[in-house]
Write an enzyme that holds these catalytic residues in place. Structure first.
Site: not given
Ligand code: CP
Ligand code: NVA
Length: 302
Positions: A103, A130, A133, A221, A261, A289
């Site tokens: 990340r 991402h 996700q 988001d 998310c 996830r």
């Protein structure tokens, strides 16, 4: 065959469905208490240059459930944080580990890591993408809606890493995708290029009601992603109104699901009321996830 998961376009439709199918199987086995030590003896390194709750814990627990182990590697403690080149880090870690999840900020860094490593690299979030996700998101849409054909996914908010990955993932899965965002905060140019051949299956507008029309899943988001803290104030005014509230819900399909998310900022991109009314979907999404990433780990590391 793909070796890494750096962005959603690394998977074609068949490969995407394979990951989702495996995720469903692993989820069912876990619910039934059936062990699945498919990665016994394997080690995943997890490099974090940004904070995380879900990604860190789901990858770590996932590796454990698969019979392997995960190492949390904060960039604050690694030599990479003191300037050791990514090329060298990649070649060294490849000698110890069986896979790396990273990340970080720049997509370029993840691509470089993949270029120089001899083990699979998984993007655990960059400013651009991402994918982990979105695999969980697609798994959740399929659970709730039964499939992708004829379904519409609507994203309202910042044209960020989530928007980029949802557009590619949603279209690859077979859904129509609509996006509403302010004109200065559009998704990445290459993502809009990717969407072009899909014609009317993809729409981009500044009007959240137009985007939400008939949607089966509404997604949002945060307005200021990690690393954009200094822009937060300016973004709050730029995004005012780009919110999932009852007015947006009224334009969507009557049984529309709501997704996020997480972490969520209630009162900004989503109202507390809509969030709580759809908490089951949002937390199933968070749970997925774990299952989706376990499927990715098995596909790449076994
Ligand atoms: N959604 C997500 O990636 O959460 P974390 O930042 O907590 O990992
Ligand atoms: N767009 C958000 C997603 C967090 C999971 C960020 O990058 O901070």
């Amino acid at each position: 065959m793909y070796m890494h998961l750096l962005k959603m376009s690394d998977l074609n439709r068949d490969q995407l469905y394979e990951v989702l199918d495996l995720a469903v199987r692993l989820k069912a086995e876990r619910k039934q208490g059936i062990p699945h030590p498919l990665l016994s003896g394997k080690t995943l390194g997890m490099i974090f240059q940004k904070s995380s709750t879900r990604t860190r814990v789901s990858f770590e627990a996932g590796m454990y459930q698969l019979g392997g182990q995960a190492l949390f590697l904060s960039s604050r403690d690694l030599q990479i944080g003191r300037g050791e080149p990514v090329e060298d880090t990649a070649r060294v870690l490849s000698r110890y580990l069986d896979g790396i999840m990273i990340r970080t900020f720049e997509q370029r860094e993840v691509e470089q890591l993949a270029e120089y490593s001899s083990i699979p690299i998984i993007n655990g979030l960059t400013d651009y993408a991402h994918p982990c996700q979105v695999l969980a998101d697609l798994m959740t849409v399929r659970e709730y809606k039964g499939g992708f054909e004829g379904r519409k996914l609507c994203y309202i908010g910042d044209g960020n890493n989530m928007a980029n990955s949802l557009i590619v993932g949603g279209l690859t899965a077979g859904m129509a995708v609509s996006v509403a965002c302010p004109k200065d905060y559009r998704p990445a140019a290459d993502v809009l290029e990717f969407a072009k051949p899909y014609g009317s299956l993809f729409t981009l507008t500044e009007d959240r009601f137009e985007a939400a029309k008939g949607a089966d899943a509404l997604y949002t988001d945060v307005w200021a992603s990690m690393g954009m803290e200094e822009e937060a104030e300016r973004r709050r005014s730029a995004f005012k109104g780009y919110c999932i509230d009852d007015d947006v819900m009224a334009h969507a399909a009557p049984d529309a699901m709501v997704m996020h998310c997480l972490p969520a900022h209630r009162g900004e991109e989503i109202t507390a009321k809509v969030f709580e009314e759809h908490a089951d979907e949002i937390f199933d999404e968070a749970e997925n996830r774990l299952h989706a990433q376990k499927a990715v780990l098995v596909k790449l590391m076994r």
